[in-house]
Design a protein around this motif. Structure first.
Motif, short mmCIF file in Angstrom:
data_model
loop_
_atom_site.label_atom_id
_atom_site.label_comp_id
_atom_site.label_asym_id
_atom_site.label_seq_id
_atom_site.Cartn_x
_atom_site.Cartn_y
_atom_site.Cartn_z
N SER A 39 3.59 -61.79 -73.81
CA SER A 39 4.96 -62.26 -73.57
C SER A 39 5.84 -61.18 -72.94
O SER A 39 6.99 -61.45 -72.59
N ARG A 40 5.30 -59.96 -72.78
CA ARG A 40 6.11 -58.86 -72.23
C ARG A 40 5.34 -58.16 -71.10
O ARG A 40 5.03 -56.99 -71.18
N ILE A 41 5.05 -58.90 -70.07
CA ILE A 41 4.36 -58.35 -68.90
C ILE A 41 5.32 -58.38 -67.71
O ILE A 41 5.87 -59.43 -67.38
N GLY A 42 5.52 -57.22 -67.10
CA GLY A 42 6.41 -57.10 -65.95
C GLY A 42 5.63 -56.80 -64.69
O GLY A 42 4.43 -56.49 -64.72
N PHE A 43 6.31 -56.87 -63.55
CA PHE A 43 5.66 -56.68 -62.26
C PHE A 43 6.53 -55.81 -61.37
O PHE A 43 7.76 -55.93 -61.38
N PHE A 44 5.87 -54.93 -60.57
CA PHE A 44 6.56 -54.10 -59.60
C PHE A 44 5.80 -54.15 -58.29
O PHE A 44 4.60 -53.87 -58.24
N GLY A 45 6.52 -54.50 -57.19
CA GLY A 45 5.88 -54.55 -55.89
C GLY A 45 6.83 -54.15 -54.79
O GLY A 45 8.06 -54.30 -54.91
N TRP A 46 6.27 -53.63 -53.67
CA TRP A 46 7.07 -53.09 -52.56
C TRP A 46 6.57 -53.71 -51.25
O TRP A 46 5.36 -53.83 -51.03
#
Length: 745
Positions: A598-605
Motif C-alpha cells: 500500500s506504500r509503493i511510490g514511483f520516480f521517473g524522468w
C-alpha cells in the motif's frame, strides 16, 4: 531456544553493521567532489597511439572541464590546458546554438567541453572555447596553447582538422570555412548562403537528438574534399520557448519539428576544399520510400563518399555510395515491419564491409560485399551484439550483451568466422566497452560494476599488456553505501517474458513492512537495470538508509535484448510498459520480504516522467504516489523522428482525425483519473521536452478539479543541471515521499 539465539545474534550483527555505515545526506550526494570521483569524459587514444586524452573535471569545481592527457606507455597524467588559463578571468560565453548543441550531447559542464586530435602525428589538439578556436601543441617544452587569429563575430563551431593536420574546417554563421595552419594564413569561406534558416556542416536538431549524429561534415582521407550537409529549416515550424528566469523572461524561437510536421531538408554535397566547387549527392526524395533523414555519412578508403539514410517511417535504412561519374549505388538495406534501429557499424575490412543487422532476431555482425550486396553472417552471440569496436590483424573486436542484457563484455574473433573469445579481463557482473587506435592493436577499455565507478585501462591485444590509466579515486566512503543488488525474477504482463529488476532492501534497522520507491524509464533505446555503474546508486543508498526499499525495473520495449523485446512499443506508448510496471509491482511483495504493497511510490524522468504520470492517471494503479520529472504529456508535441518511429504519423491518413496511437498515449485526456499524489517537475528552458507539456497537463488537472504538486526550475533545461538545483530537486522529492509514503503509517 537455539533459533531464538540465532535470530538475536543476527539482529545484533545487523544493528552493528548499520551503526558502522556513515550517514549519507542529500547534501553529500550533490556536493563537490562527487562521491564517484571526478570521472574523465571523452577519452580517446591519439591517432599515433602515444597518448590517451580526456576531459577531466577541475579540482576547484567539478562542473568545469579541463583537457588532460596521459602517455600510453605509462607515466603520470598531465593537464594540457584549462579554460581559466586562456580566458584571463573573463566569463565564458556560449551562444544559444552552442548551449543547444551541448544539451544534445547531454553535457552540462562548462570549460573545455569538446576537442579532437589534429592530424596523425600526435602533436596537436584542437578545441573551441567561448566562440574562439585554440590549438594545443605538445612538444619538449610542454603543452603550448595558441588562440587562432580569426575574425570576431559569430562563434566558430565544430572545428575539425584534415587527416594530415595541415588544415582545419569550422562553421561560422551557418557557413563552412577552411584555414591552413600556417603562419599568416587567412580563413577561406567555402559556402556563402548561410542564414537564420539555412546552415552548412552542423547536425540539425533531429540528427543530434534522435539519430546520435553530432556532426555535419567529414574530411576525405586525402584532405582535399569535404562531405558536407546543407540544412534548410525554412519549412520547420517555430516553437517559441519562454525561458523563465527568476529575474527575467527570455523568448527564444526554436525550429522544432513536432510529430507530423515538416522536417529540415538535409542535402549532401562533396565540396572541393581548394576551390569550393561542389556536387550534390542526390538521394530519392519523393514518396513513401524517399530519403527523409541522413543518419550517417563518410568516406570509403578509395575516396568514394557514402550516406546512410532513412525513410520517414524509419522502416527502411539504406547504405548508398556515390562514385564520381556513376549513378548512386545502394550497397545494402535494412527493413523492419516496426522500425530499423540506427547504428554505427560500418567498417571496411579485407573481407567486405562489417555491418550489423537484427534480421536474425537479435543484433549480430555480418560482412557485406560492397559490389553485390551479398551478406555473410559473422557473429553468433547468444545475446545481442551492442556494436563493433574495430577491425585489425587479430580480427574484429566487438561488445555484446550477457546475463539477459544486464552485463556487457568485449570479444574478439577472426573475420573468417569461428568462436568469439572474450578480451582478457572478462568477469561476471560487470560492464565493459572500448575504443581503439587506428590499427585496432590497443583498446581503451572502460570497466565498471555496481558500486564501482568507471575506470580506464589500455590493453594491447595479443600481448597481455595492461596499463591502468590514472583517475580520481572515488570517495572512500562510497563502498560503505554500496549494497549488492538482489536480482529479481519477475515476469512481464504477458505471463512469459522475464523482466530485469534489482531490489535494494531498506537499511534503517526497523522491523515490519517498509515503503518502496520504484525507478523505471520504460522507453525504447535505453536500459537501466545492469551490473555497470549506476549514477543513481548514491540516491538509492540514501533512500535505503531512510527506510525505503528500492526497485529498479526494465520493462518490455527497452534496449539490450532481442528484437521481439525491443519492439514492444510499436504503435503504442503507455500500454505494454505500463502493464509490465503494474505486473512487476504486484509481484514484488511475493518476491522479497518486508514490502508494504500500500506504500509503493514511483520516480521517473523524461520518458520515465511520462511513465510516472501515466501510472498515476490510471484507475488500476498500484502506486501510492509518483514523481514525474520533465514528462512528455502529449506526443503530438514531441519531435518527428522519435515519435513517428514508434507511433507513426499523428493524423490518420483517411479521416484526418488524430491517430489512435496518439489518443491512447495522451495524458491530459486522462486527467480525471488522478486519484493519488503526483509531483510534476519541469525546467522552463527545456528544449527537448518543452515546458508546454507540463503546462498542458497542469491545465487539464485543474479543469478536472484535481490537486497535485508542481515544482518548476527557472531557466533550467531537460537535465535540471547544477548542484544547487539538483539538491533542491532531491529535497523536494524526499519531502514528497516522506509525506505520502511514510506519514500516518
Amino acid at each position: 531456544m537455539k533459533l531464538l539465539l540465532s535470530l538475536l545474534a543476527a539482529a545484533c550483527a545487523t544493528s552493528a553493521a548499520l551503526a558502522q555505515v556513515p550517514v549519507l545526506s542529500l547534501e553529500r550526494i550533490t556536493a563537490d567532489p562527487p562521491l564517484a570521483g571526478r570521472l574523465p569524459r571523452q577519452a580517446e587514444v591519439s591517432p599515433g597511439g602515444r597518448w590517451v586524452s580526456f576531459l577531466r573535471p577541475s579540482q576547484a569545481d567539478s562542473e568545469v572541464l579541463e583537457l588532460w592527457a596521459q602517455p600510453a606507455a605509462g607515466g603520470e597524467p598531465r593537464k594540457l590546458v584549462a579554460a581559466a588559463d586562456l580566458l584571463g578571468g573573463v566569463e565564458q560565453k556560449l551562444s544559444e546554438a552552442e548551449k543547444m548543441a551541448l544539451e544534445r550531447q547531454r553535457i552540462s559542464q562548462r570549460g573545455i567541453t569538446g576537442y579532437q586530435w589534429c592530424g596523425s602525428d600526435d602533436s596537436a589538439l584542437l578545441f573551441p572555447l567561448s566562440g574562439d578556436l585554440y590549438v594545443v601543441r605538445l612538444g619538449a617544452a610542454g603543452p603550448q596553447a595558441q588562440k587562432l587569429a580569426l575574425d570576431a563575430g559569430a562563434p566558430k563551431q565544430d572545428p575539425r582538422c584534415a587527416p594530415d593536420g595541415k588544415t582545419l574546417a569550422y562553421v561560422q554563421g551557418g557557413n563552412l570555412f577552411v584555414l591552413a595552419l600556417t603562419a599568416g594564413a587567412r580563413p577561406r569561406q567555402l559556402t556563402t548562403d548561410g542564414s537564420e534558416t539555412l546552415g552548412w556542416g552542423l547536425a540539425e536538431f533531429i540528427a543530434a537528438e534522435e539519430l546520435s549524429r553530432q556532426r555535419g561534415y567529414w574530411w576525405s582521407r586525402d584532405g582535399k574534399s569535404l562531405l558536407a550537409l546543407r540544412v534548410d529549416e525554412a519549412g520547420v515550424a517555430i516553437k517559441t520557448r519562454a525561458q523563465i528566469f527568476a529575474d527575467r523572461t527570455t523568448m527564444t524561437a526554436q525550429r522544432y519539428p513536432a510529430a507530423g510536421e515538416a522536417n529540415a531538408l538535409v542535402t549532401a554535397f562533396v565540396i572541393d576544399a581548394a576551390s569550393g566547387q561542389r556536387r550534390e549527392l542526390a538521394l530519392p526524395r519523393s514518396g513513401k520510400d524517399g530519403a527523409e533523414y541522413i543518419a550517417r555519412a563518410g568516406w570509403f578508403a578509395d575516396g568514394t563518399p557514402w550516406l546512410q539514410w532513412f525513410t520517414r517511417d524509419q522502416k527502411r535504412l539504406v547504405l548508398t555510395e556515390f562514385q564520381a561519374g556513376s549513378a548512386p549505388h545502394n550497397i545494402t538495406a535494412e527493413s523492419d515491419a516496426a522500425w530499423v534501429e540506427v547504428h554505427d557499424d560500418l567498417i571496411e575490412t579485407p573481407r567486405g564491409l562489417l555491418w550489423s543487422s537484427e534480421a536474425s532476431g537479435r543484433r549480430q555482425l555480418l560482412l557485406v560485399d560492397r559490389a553485390s550486396g551479398a551478406r555473410t553472417p559473422l557473429t553468433q552471440q547468444p545475446e545481442a551484439v551492442a556494436h563493433a569496436v574495430c577491425v585489425g590483424e587479430r580480427g574484429v573486436v566487438f561488445a555484446a550483451a550477457g546475463d539477459l542484457g544486464k552485463s556487457q563484455e568485449l570479444f574478439v574473433m577472426s573475420l573468417g568466422g569461428g568462436k568469439a573469445q572474450p578480451v582478457p579481463g572478462a568477469a561476471p557482473r560487470q560492464w565493459r566497452d572500448a575504443k581503439a587506435d587506428s590499427a585496432c592493436g590497443r583498446l581503451l577499455v572502460t570497466r565498471s560494476a555496481w558500486g564501482q565507478p568507471p575506470q580506464l585501462e589500455l590493453r594491447s591485444l595479443g600481448q597481455g599488456t595492461v596499463i591502468a590509466l590514472a583517475g580520481d579515486a572515488p570517495d572512500p566512503q562510497l563502498k560503505s553505501y554500496t549494497n549488492t543488488p538482489q536480482s529479481l525474477e519477475l515476469t512481464a504482463a504477458d505471463g512469459r517474458t522475464p523482466l530485469n529488476a534489482f531490489f535494494f532492501p531498506a537499511q534503517d534497522g526497523r522491523e515490519g513492512l517498509h515503503p518502496v520507491i520504484v525507478l523505471a524509464y520504460g522507453g525504447p533505446g535505453a536500459s537501466t537495470v545492469n551490473w555497470g555503474w549506476g549514477r543513481d546508486m548514491p540516491l538509492i543508498a540514501y533512500w535505503q538508509q531512510h527506510g525505503y526499499g528500492v526497485m529498479t525495473l526494465d520493462t518490455r520495449g527497452m534496449a539490450h535484448r532481442d528484437r521481439e523485446f525491443t519492439r514492444a512499443h510499436q504503435a503504442a506508448f503507455g500500454n505494454v510498459e505500463v502493464a509490465d510496471l503494474f505486473a512487476a509491482v504486484r509481484q514484488l511483495p511475493g518476491r522479497v520480504p518486508g514490502v508494504d504493497p500500500s506504500r509503493i511510490g514511483f520516480f521517473g524522468w523524461s520518458y520515465g516522467g511520462f511513465l510516472a504520470a501515466r501510472a498515476m492517471l490510471d484507475a488500476d494503479t498500484p502506486f501510492a504516489a509518483a514523481v514525474a520529472v520533465a514528462p512528455v504529456t502529449d506526443w503530438a508535441l514531441y519531435d518527428t523522428a522519435y515519435t513517428e518511429r514508434y507511433l507513426g504519423l499523428p493524423d490518420a491518413a483517411a479521416s484526418g482525425a488524430r491517430a489512435a496511437s496518439y489518443v491512447s498515449a495522451n495524458l491530459p485526456s486522462r486527467a480525471a483519473l488522478l486519484a493519488g499524489p503526483l509531483l510534476l517537475v519541469h525546467g522552463t528552458a527545456d528544449d527537448n521536452v518543452l515546458f508546454e507539456h507540463t503546462l498542458r497537463l497542469v491545465e487539464a488537472l485543474q479543469t478536472a478539479g484535481k490537486t497535485f504538486d508542481l515544482q518548476i526550475y527557472p531557466g533550467k533545461a531537460h537535465g535540471i543541471a547544477g548542484r544547487a538545483s539538483r539538491l533542491h530537486l532531491y529535497r523536494t522529492m524526499d519531502a514528497f515521499f516522506e509525506r505520502h509514503l511514510k506519514t500516518g503509517h
